[in-house]
Design an enzyme around this catalytic site. Structure first.
Site, short mmCIF file in Angstrom:
data_model
loop_
_atom_site.label_atom_id
_atom_site.label_comp_id
_atom_site.label_asym_id
_atom_site.label_seq_id
_atom_site.Cartn_x
_atom_site.Cartn_y
_atom_site.Cartn_z
N HIS A 140 -8.88 -6.27 -3.93
CA HIS A 140 -10.35 -6.09 -3.77
C HIS A 140 -11.06 -6.82 -5.03
CE1 HIS A 140 -9.00 -2.28 -2.30
NE2 HIS A 140 -9.37 -3.26 -0.78
N GLN B 142 -9.45 2.76 13.56
CA GLN B 142 -7.88 1.24 13.21
C GLN B 142 -7.16 2.25 12.89
OE1 GLN B 142 -10.67 -0.82 9.97
NE2 GLN B 142 -8.82 -0.68 8.36
P1 AMP Z 1 -8.93 -2.66 2.70
O1 AMP Z 1 -9.67 -2.14 1.26
O2 AMP Z 1 -6.90 -2.26 2.45
O3 AMP Z 1 -9.56 -2.76 3.41
O4 AMP Z 1 -8.74 -4.68 2.49
C1 AMP Z 1 -10.09 -5.24 2.13
C2 AMP Z 1 -9.72 -6.53 1.96
O5 AMP Z 1 -8.94 -6.85 0.46
C3 AMP Z 1 -8.88 -6.53 2.68
O6 AMP Z 1 -9.84 -8.12 3.18
C4 AMP Z 1 -7.70 -6.71 2.36
O7 AMP Z 1 -6.96 -8.70 2.67
C5 AMP Z 1 -8.21 -7.41 0.94
N1 AMP Z 1 -6.74 -7.21 -0.23
C6 AMP Z 1 -6.30 -6.20 -0.04
N2 AMP Z 1 -5.70 -5.84 -0.88
C7 AMP Z 1 -5.81 -6.49 -1.50
C8 AMP Z 1 -4.09 -8.03 -2.52
N3 AMP Z 1 -4.03 -7.29 -3.09
N4 AMP Z 1 -5.13 -9.46 -2.72
C9 AMP Z 1 -5.92 -10.15 -2.57
N5 AMP Z 1 -6.71 -9.31 -0.86
C10 AMP Z 1 -6.63 -7.93 -0.88
#
Ligand code: AMP
Length: 287
Positions: free
Chosen positions: A37, A61
């Site tokens: 993040h 979701q």
């Molecule tokens: P989430 O909190 O899981 O909904 O993720 C929020 C954003 O962070 C989304 O765009 C994810 O694709 C991105 N994200 C989550 N994990 C990673 C990671 N390991 N590397 C890059 N981006 C990430």
């Protein structure tokens, strides 16, 4: 950094930013922030005058039986990370501020032939309604933040493709930026859900990325390996190393069409269960 809870307050602030001609970068998240993040936040910081991050565990979701209730929530710690990265606004609304009791309208990315082909593969096949929930909340958040650029991670590759298509289809005035997956030292893609893993789960979990990388190398070295053979080999490796495999697919990275023949760029993506924890990962193969 300002913490905002109410959609109307956020709107007033972003309206002011726009009047001042400030470029706004927006990073939507569900919190329990990690380096993946924070890499998006840093990129947004570099590209824009103002950075808005949202933390919202979006009930729309999650399917029945999924981990909505136990999803990790740690706002104070997340706020500390974001302050360090010079975030301007942290938007973290309560669920009832985003969804009124009589909330009726959703964005359905699977509502057309083309949309079905994007959402009927990979996670979409096993999480009905998931991308409808994602698109609905992302559209609402884009409306509230009015950003010039929005940042997503390649770890959730299908989500990126679906959101990018929504932006194009609905003429949303925002630039979509996809950032690379950030990994632990042993290759495991960072994820808030990794917090569910026990020490022994954690060892097994590293087999997911290891398998994808090994397959990628094997495909590059052996020009005669065809998609069916690649997947057969990969499924065996995943079953032996990681646990229950939900899917392993080889697709066109733009259209998400499953591949029968090799092509110059291919997306290899998998979902597995390690114990009760569902993990996803993907790599691009330039074959
Ligand atoms: P989430 O909190 O899981 O909904 O993720 C929020 C954003 O962070 C989304 O765009 C994810 O694709 C991105 N994200 C989550 N994990 C990673 C990671 N390991 N590397 C890059 N981006 C990430």
């Amino acid at each position: 950094m300002k913490l905002i809870r109410r959609p109307d307050t956020l709107r007033a602030v972003t309206r002011r930013f726009r009047r001042q001609k400030l470029q706004i970068g927006f990073v939507p998240t569900m919190g329990a922030l990690h380096e993946g993040h924070l890499a998006l936040v840093r990129r947004a910081r570099r590209d824009n005058d103002r950075v808005i991050v949202s933390i919202f565990v979006n009930p729309l979701q999650f399917g029945p039986g999924e981990d909505l209730k136990k999803y990790p929530r740690q706002l104070a710690q997340d706020a500390r990370h974001l302050r360090r990265e010079k975030t301007d606004i942290l938007f973290s609304p309560p669920a009832d501020a985003m969804y009124d009791r009589d909330f009726a309208t959703v964005v359905d990315p699977g509502g057309s032939e083309a949309g079905r082909s994007l959402t009927s593969v990979l996670c979409g096949r096993f999480r009905p309604g998931h991308f409808r929930g994602v698109c609905t909340v992302v559209l609402k958040l884009l409306e509230l933040t009015q950003p010039d650029r929005v940042y997503f991670g390649a770890k959730d590759y299908q989500q990126g493709i679906v959101v990018n298509r929504m932006i194009r289809d609905l003429n949303l005035p925002v630039r979509f930026v996809l950032c690379p997956t950030v990994r632990e030292k042993d290759g495991l893609a960072m994820s808030s859900r990794n917090a569910y893993l026990s020490a022994s789960d954690r060892k097994q979990a590293s087999g997911l990325s290891r398998t994808l990388f090994e397959l990628r190398d094997a495909v590059r070295e052996n020009g005669r390996m065809m998609p069916a053979g690649i997947l057969r080999r990969g499924l065996k490796m995943l079953a032996a190393r990681v646990g229950r495999v939900q899917y392993l697919e080889l697709l066109d990275p733009e259209t998400l069409t499953p591949l029968r023949r090799r092509q110059p760029r291919m997306l290899l993506a998998a979902a597995c269960f390690v114990g009760k924890t569902r993990l996803i990962d993907n790599v691009i193969i330039r074959g």
